[in-house]
Design a protein around this motif. Sequence first.
Motif, PDB file in Angstrom:
ATOM      1  N   ALA A 104       0.830  -1.204   0.000  1.00  0.00           N
ATOM      2  CA  ALA A 104       0.000   0.000   0.000  1.00  0.00           C
ATOM      3  C   ALA A 104       0.866   1.257   0.000  1.00  0.00           C
ATOM      4  N   LEU A 105       1.966   1.205   0.739  1.00  0.00           N
ATOM      5  CA  LEU A 105       2.884   2.341   0.790  1.00  0.00           C
ATOM      6  C   LEU A 105       3.511   2.587  -0.581  1.00  0.00           C
ATOM      7  N   LEU A 106       3.917   1.505  -1.230  1.00  0.00           N
ATOM      8  CA  LEU A 106       4.518   1.617  -2.556  1.00  0.00           C
ATOM      9  C   LEU A 106       3.517   2.142  -3.577  1.00  0.00           C
ATOM     10  N   ASN A 107       2.299   1.636  -3.510  1.00  0.00           N
ATOM     11  CA  ASN A 107       1.282   2.063  -4.472  1.00  0.00           C
ATOM     12  C   ASN A 107       1.006   3.560  -4.384  1.00  0.00           C
ATOM     13  N   LYS A 108       1.154   4.102  -3.188  1.00  0.00           N
ATOM     14  CA  LYS A 108       0.909   5.536  -3.010  1.00  0.00           C
ATOM     15  C   LYS A 108       2.183   6.369  -3.110  1.00  0.00           C
ATOM     16  N   ARG A 109       3.309   5.701  -3.325  1.00  0.00           N
ATOM     17  CA  ARG A 109       4.590   6.397  -3.366  1.00  0.00           C
ATOM     18  C   ARG A 109       4.712   7.323  -2.139  1.00  0.00           C
ATOM     19  N   ALA A 110       4.329   6.766  -1.001  1.00  0.00           N
ATOM     20  CA  ALA A 110       4.249   7.540   0.237  1.00  0.00           C
ATOM     21  C   ALA A 110       5.519   7.407   1.062  1.00  0.00           C
ATOM     22  N   ALA A 111       5.645   8.277   2.041  1.00  0.00           N
ATOM     23  CA  ALA A 111       6.822   8.276   2.917  1.00  0.00           C
ATOM     24  C   ALA A 111       6.378   8.346   4.372  1.00  0.00           C
ATOM     25  N   ILE A 112       7.151   7.682   5.233  1.00  0.00           N
ATOM     26  CA  ILE A 112       6.896   7.724   6.676  1.00  0.00           C
ATOM     27  C   ILE A 112       8.144   8.260   7.373  1.00  0.00           C
ATOM     28  N   SER A 113       7.949   9.230   8.243  1.00  0.00           N
ATOM     29  CA  SER A 113       9.047   9.708   9.085  1.00  0.00           C
ATOM     30  C   SER A 113       8.622   9.569  10.536  1.00  0.00           C
ATOM     31  N   ALA A 114       9.596   9.367  11.394  1.00  0.00           N
ATOM     32  CA  ALA A 114       9.330   9.273  12.828  1.00  0.00           C
ATOM     33  C   ALA A 114      10.452  10.019  13.545  1.00  0.00           C
ATOM     34  N   THR A 115      10.088  11.025  14.318  1.00  0.00           N
ATOM     35  CA  THR A 115      11.115  11.827  14.971  1.00  0.00           C
ATOM     36  C   THR A 115      10.751  12.101  16.421  1.00  0.00           C
ATOM     37  N   SER A 116      11.777  12.350  17.208  1.00  0.00           N
ATOM     38  CA  SER A 116      11.598  12.897  18.556  1.00  0.00           C
ATOM     39  C   SER A 116      12.460  14.146  18.632  1.00  0.00           C
ATOM     40  N   LEU A 117      12.153  15.013  19.567  1.00  0.00           N
ATOM     41  CA  LEU A 117      12.864  16.285  19.668  1.00  0.00           C
ATOM     42  C   LEU A 117      13.855  16.305  20.826  1.00  0.00           C
ATOM     43  N   ARG A 118      13.468  15.726  21.941  1.00  0.00           N
ATOM     44  CA  ARG A 118      14.250  15.859  23.164  1.00  0.00           C
ATOM     45  C   ARG A 118      15.674  15.318  23.029  1.00  0.00           C
ATOM     46  N   ALA A 119      15.833  14.166  22.379  1.00  0.00           N
ATOM     47  CA  ALA A 119      17.137  13.503  22.333  1.00  0.00           C
ATOM     48  C   ALA A 119      18.056  14.046  21.242  1.00  0.00           C
ATOM     49  N   ARG A 120      17.585  14.964  20.433  1.00  0.00           N
ATOM     50  CA  ARG A 120      18.435  15.501  19.369  1.00  0.00           C
ATOM     51  C   ARG A 120      19.623  16.271  19.971  1.00  0.00           C
ATOM     52  N   PRO A 121      20.759  16.254  19.310  1.00  0.00           N
ATOM     53  CA  PRO A 121      21.895  17.041  19.813  1.00  0.00           C
ATOM     54  C   PRO A 121      21.597  18.533  19.724  1.00  0.00           C
ATOM     55  N   THR A 122      22.322  19.303  20.512  1.00  0.00           N
ATOM     56  CA  THR A 122      22.114  20.752  20.547  1.00  0.00           C
ATOM     57  C   THR A 122      22.229  21.369  19.159  1.00  0.00           C
ATOM     58  N   SER A 123      23.149  20.872  18.342  1.00  0.00           N
ATOM     59  CA  SER A 123      23.328  21.439  17.002  1.00  0.00           C
ATOM     60  C   SER A 123      22.062  21.323  16.164  1.00  0.00           C
ATOM     61  N   GLU A 124      21.352  20.197  16.269  1.00  0.00           N
ATOM     62  CA  GLU A 124      20.112  20.016  15.509  1.00  0.00           C
ATOM     63  C   GLU A 124      18.986  20.867  16.074  1.00  0.00           C
ATOM     64  N   LYS A 125      18.910  20.945  17.387  1.00  0.00           N
ATOM     65  CA  LYS A 125      17.885  21.795  17.997  1.00  0.00           C
ATOM     66  C   LYS A 125      18.103  23.254  17.619  1.00  0.00           C
ATOM     67  N   THR A 126      19.365  23.670  17.546  1.00  0.00           N
ATOM     68  CA  THR A 126      19.669  25.042  17.175  1.00  0.00           C
ATOM     69  C   THR A 126      19.174  25.361  15.770  1.00  0.00           C
ATOM     70  N   VAL A 127      19.333  24.416  14.854  1.00  0.00           N
ATOM     71  CA  VAL A 127      18.851  24.607  13.478  1.00  0.00           C
ATOM     72  C   VAL A 127      17.332  24.742  13.457  1.00  0.00           C
ATOM     73  N   ILE A 128      16.644  23.893  14.216  1.00  0.00           N
ATOM     74  CA  ILE A 128      15.180  23.948  14.263  1.00  0.00           C
ATOM     75  C   ILE A 128      14.709  25.263  14.873  1.00  0.00           C
ATOM     76  N   VAL A 129      15.327  25.658  15.996  1.00  0.00           N
ATOM     77  CA  VAL A 129      14.938  26.905  16.653  1.00  0.00           C
ATOM     78  C   VAL A 129      15.173  28.099  15.731  1.00  0.00           C
ATOM     79  N   ALA A 130      16.267  28.091  14.992  1.00  0.00           N
ATOM     80  CA  ALA A 130      16.539  29.191  14.055  1.00  0.00           C
ATOM     81  C   ALA A 130      15.480  29.249  12.955  1.00  0.00           C
ATOM     82  N   ALA A 131      15.063  28.084  12.458  1.00  0.00           N
ATOM     83  CA  ALA A 131      14.020  28.050  11.434  1.00  0.00           C
ATOM     84  C   ALA A 131      12.688  28.546  11.982  1.00  0.00           C
ATOM     85  N   VAL A 132      12.391  28.164  13.212  1.00  0.00           N
ATOM     86  CA  VAL A 132      11.165  28.625  13.865  1.00  0.00           C
ATOM     87  C   VAL A 132      11.192  30.145  14.041  1.00  0.00           C
TER      88      VAL A 132
END
Length: 326
Positions: free
Chosen positions: A251-279
């Motif tokens: 079903a996923l292939l037929n829809k050419r769909a994508a699944i992502s799964a993320t958490s925020l707390r465990a990300r390194p400071t460098s990644e959080k900094t990028v997200i905060v800057a974008a926000v």
Amino acid sequence: MYAITIPEPGGPEALVWDEVADPVAGEGEVLVDVVAGAVNRADILQRQGFYDPPPGASPYPGLECSGRIAALGPGVSGWAVGDEVCALLGGGGYAEKVAVPAGQLLPVPKGLDVTRAAALPEVVCTVWSNVFMVAHLRPGETLLVHGGSSGIGTMAIQLAKAVGAKVAVTAGTRAKLDRCAELGADILVNYREQDFVEEIKKATDGAGADVILDNMGAKYLDRNIQALAVNGRLAIIGMQGGIKGELNIAALLNKRAAISATSLRARPTSEKTVIVAAVREHVWPLLDAGHVRPVVDRELPMSDAAAAHRVVEESGHIGKVLLVTP
């Protein structure tokens, strides 16, 4: 200072307001005098003993706060003592003071008081990073938000509408759906009475949702795939419905769909900094202009965090529950 400690994991009564050592701002950090924190599901998991803070983070719960800068650590520029800020944290928001990497700070938006700013960092960073930075929601597309009346949901509705998307939500009561509609939701689904797959298909002439923001995990996995449009993107941010599900890859292939799964707390400071800057670049102008606002259900004393946890666990609230320092 005083902070909420967890001497032993357990129910809300495990949260103890106790005197602890003051934190110190290290290299690249600022010390914030906390005015308010906010309750997140991750705090409940930590209280229960299922979600330890990442290495180096404060042992106390609390993934976001607002307050005023009390001191600058070495190497910090662009901020001054006395600035009113809100902050994304790895922990420590349930306390009178917290040390924060400077890259995880945001100014309190114009027209918003410092207390209510505590409702912003975790939800805005979660929504922006998942719906826009990963799933790339575009104008004219349809976003389905599960738990539309939650802190995450109420922010996702507003940000999606701000960029010109159509928004569908699920919630369990008429009152919650009505609040979602007030915020701009176009398609309202009572998950206790309706099948969200059928309702989304009906509302989109059979196309489905282009992006789904899901806090349920395993329980909704199969139906989320069914509800996705061709080239749809499923962003999983929670496991309230379980951690193991069966995935129909065909079903996923037929829809050419994508699944992502993320958490925020465990990300390194460098990644959080990028997200905060974008926000700060993309969301803060909307907040400054008053086009987007946090939804706050109630404010309770931080020393009574147990009562706040009970409110969130009972799921009768809409938006965020805040904890205010003495």
